[in-house]
Scaffold this motif. Structure first.
Motif, mmCIF file in Angstrom:
data_model
loop_
_atom_site.group_PDB
_atom_site.id
_atom_site.type_symbol
_atom_site.label_atom_id
_atom_site.label_comp_id
_atom_site.label_asym_id
_atom_site.label_seq_id
_atom_site.Cartn_x
_atom_site.Cartn_y
_atom_site.Cartn_z
ATOM 1 N N PHE A 63 38.852 -25.173 11.018
ATOM 2 C CA PHE A 63 40.045 -25.859 10.905
ATOM 3 C C PHE A 63 40.214 -26.506 12.255
ATOM 4 O O PHE A 63 41.214 -27.276 12.405
ATOM 5 N N GLU A 64 39.350 -26.275 13.239
ATOM 6 C CA GLU A 64 39.585 -27.137 14.601
ATOM 7 C C GLU A 64 39.062 -28.662 13.993
ATOM 8 O O GLU A 64 39.449 -29.693 14.874
ATOM 9 N N TYR A 65 38.191 -28.776 13.075
ATOM 10 C CA TYR A 65 37.775 -30.267 12.878
ATOM 11 C C TYR A 65 38.516 -31.138 11.893
ATOM 12 O O TYR A 65 38.324 -32.272 11.955
ATOM 13 N N ALA A 66 39.226 -30.606 10.785
ATOM 14 C CA ALA A 66 39.842 -31.300 9.894
ATOM 15 C C ALA A 66 41.508 -31.029 9.802
ATOM 16 O O ALA A 66 42.002 -29.967 10.409
ATOM 17 N N ASP A 67 42.282 -32.114 9.356
ATOM 18 C CA ASP A 67 43.604 -31.714 9.141
ATOM 19 C C ASP A 67 44.002 -30.775 8.230
ATOM 20 O O ASP A 67 45.101 -29.947 8.220
ATOM 21 N N THR A 68 43.325 -30.645 7.361
ATOM 22 C CA THR A 68 43.636 -30.121 5.888
ATOM 23 C C THR A 68 42.245 -29.474 5.574
ATOM 24 O O THR A 68 41.100 -30.258 5.472
ATOM 25 N N ILE A 69 42.293 -28.322 5.257
ATOM 26 C CA ILE A 69 41.351 -27.565 4.280
ATOM 27 C C ILE A 69 41.552 -27.236 2.720
ATOM 28 O O ILE A 69 42.565 -26.292 2.826
ATOM 29 N N VAL A 70 41.054 -27.407 1.837
ATOM 30 C CA VAL A 70 41.311 -26.712 0.493
ATOM 31 C C VAL A 70 40.863 -25.411 0.532
ATOM 32 O O VAL A 70 39.580 -25.506 0.371
ATOM 33 N N GLN A 71 41.642 -24.434 0.245
ATOM 34 C CA GLN A 71 40.988 -23.368 0.393
ATOM 35 C C GLN A 71 41.077 -22.376 -1.056
ATOM 36 O O GLN A 71 40.772 -21.476 -1.125
ATOM 37 N N GLN A 115 47.549 -25.984 7.543
ATOM 38 C CA GLN A 115 46.357 -26.682 7.276
ATOM 39 C C GLN A 115 45.894 -26.393 5.778
ATOM 40 O O GLN A 115 44.753 -27.333 5.794
ATOM 41 N N THR A 116 46.414 -25.953 5.130
ATOM 42 C CA THR A 116 45.812 -25.321 3.797
ATOM 43 C C THR A 116 46.297 -26.268 2.803
ATOM 44 O O THR A 116 47.491 -26.510 2.459
ATOM 45 N N ALA A 117 45.335 -26.701 1.702
ATOM 46 C CA ALA A 117 45.618 -27.031 0.460
ATOM 47 C C ALA A 117 45.434 -26.360 -0.529
ATOM 48 O O ALA A 117 44.284 -25.599 -0.357
ATOM 49 N N ILE A 118 46.127 -26.339 -1.745
ATOM 50 C CA ILE A 118 45.832 -25.600 -2.842
ATOM 51 C C ILE A 118 45.783 -26.695 -4.208
ATOM 52 O O ILE A 118 46.555 -27.305 -4.265
#
Length: 258
Positions: A171-179, A203-206
């Motif tokens: 999460f330090e490297y991206a704006d958003t992570i698809v979890q 920072q989470t996308a679904i």
């Protein structure tokens, strides 16, 4: 949400608590007709922020993209509530770093095309490894840093897609992570969200596919908003070949309602 705030400043839009992220991998077809349900939903919901991922050839393909992509991209970029992102597959770190950077270079070059605005504003990294190793961290940090440095955008969203819960350091490297990227039948609403580290919900996308017509989209989105999820997509098929205008409209209405 920091990214929502930055995008709202760039686009001069209100910062709703959740964005819509659309995996628009489908070929646009003549006059971008295959994208019409998406662009209609965007045009009909100018208050909603959309991030639209384009994928000409499991990456950018050649420069410039073909005429149908030029038409479709320029139309997407005509909406002030849209940021387009270029698709880059990483195959769980198996794609060489030099291949990753060369694909980002092609996407960045789209901004130099003079006959239409086909630029992308960010990069979507797919097939992201979610193992907690230094090699994984180094690979994705370098990839993201390159995207931030090269893509010519005032706000350059970088999205990682492992499709599953992710080590905190990524999460330090991206704006958003698809979890979560999986079928509706496996999505359990609050129980699925409880499987994430809650301090990274913003920072989470679904991304949910195979969504039935009976799904209670407003209630599902409301739960995401209450839990601080950053971005969402509900689609009707597993491979993003069909974009239901009705479902997109329902999703946009649910996002607007919060």
């Amino acid at each position: 949400m920091q990214l929502c705030y930055l995008i709202s400043l760039l686009l001069a839009l209100p910062c709703y608590s959740i964005l819509i992220v659309v995996p628009l991998y489908l070929y646009p077809d003549t006059s971008a007709s295959a994208w019409s349900n998406v662009t209609t939903a965007i045009a009909s919901n100018p208050q909603v922020q959309w991030q639209v991922i384009v994928n000409p050839n499991s990456g950018p393909g050649t420069y410039p993209p073909d005429a149908n992509y030029i038409t479709g991209l320029s139309k997407l970029n005509s909406y002030r509530n849209v940021i387009t992102l270029g698709y880059v597959a990483t195959n769980y770190t198996r794609v060489p770093y030099t291949t990753i950077t060369s694909q980002i270079d092609v996407y960045a070059k789209w901004a130099t095309y003079t006959n239409a605005n086909i630029s992308v504003g960010g990069i979507f990294f797919d097939e992201v490894a979610n193992t907690a190793t230094n090699a994984v961290y180094t690979y994705y940090q370098r990839a993201a840093d390159y995207a931030y440095a090269i893509v010519p955008s005032r706000v350059t969203p970088v999205i990682f897609n492992p499709g599953a819960p992710t080590p905190a350091r990524l999460f330090e490297y991206a704006d958003t992570i698809v979890q979560y990227e999986n079928a509706f039948s496996s999505y359990k609403g609050q129980a699925t969200i409880d499987g994430f580290q809650p301090w990274f919900n913003d920072q989470t996308a679904i991304i949910v596919y195979n969504t039935p017509s009976t799904a209670d989209i407003p209630a599902l989105v409301r739960t995401m908003v209450q839990q601080g999820i950053q971005a969402v997509y509900f689609g009707v098929d597993c491979c993003y070949n069909v974009f239901s205008g009705q479902l997109l409209s329902l999703l946009a209405s649910a996002v607007s309602a919060g």
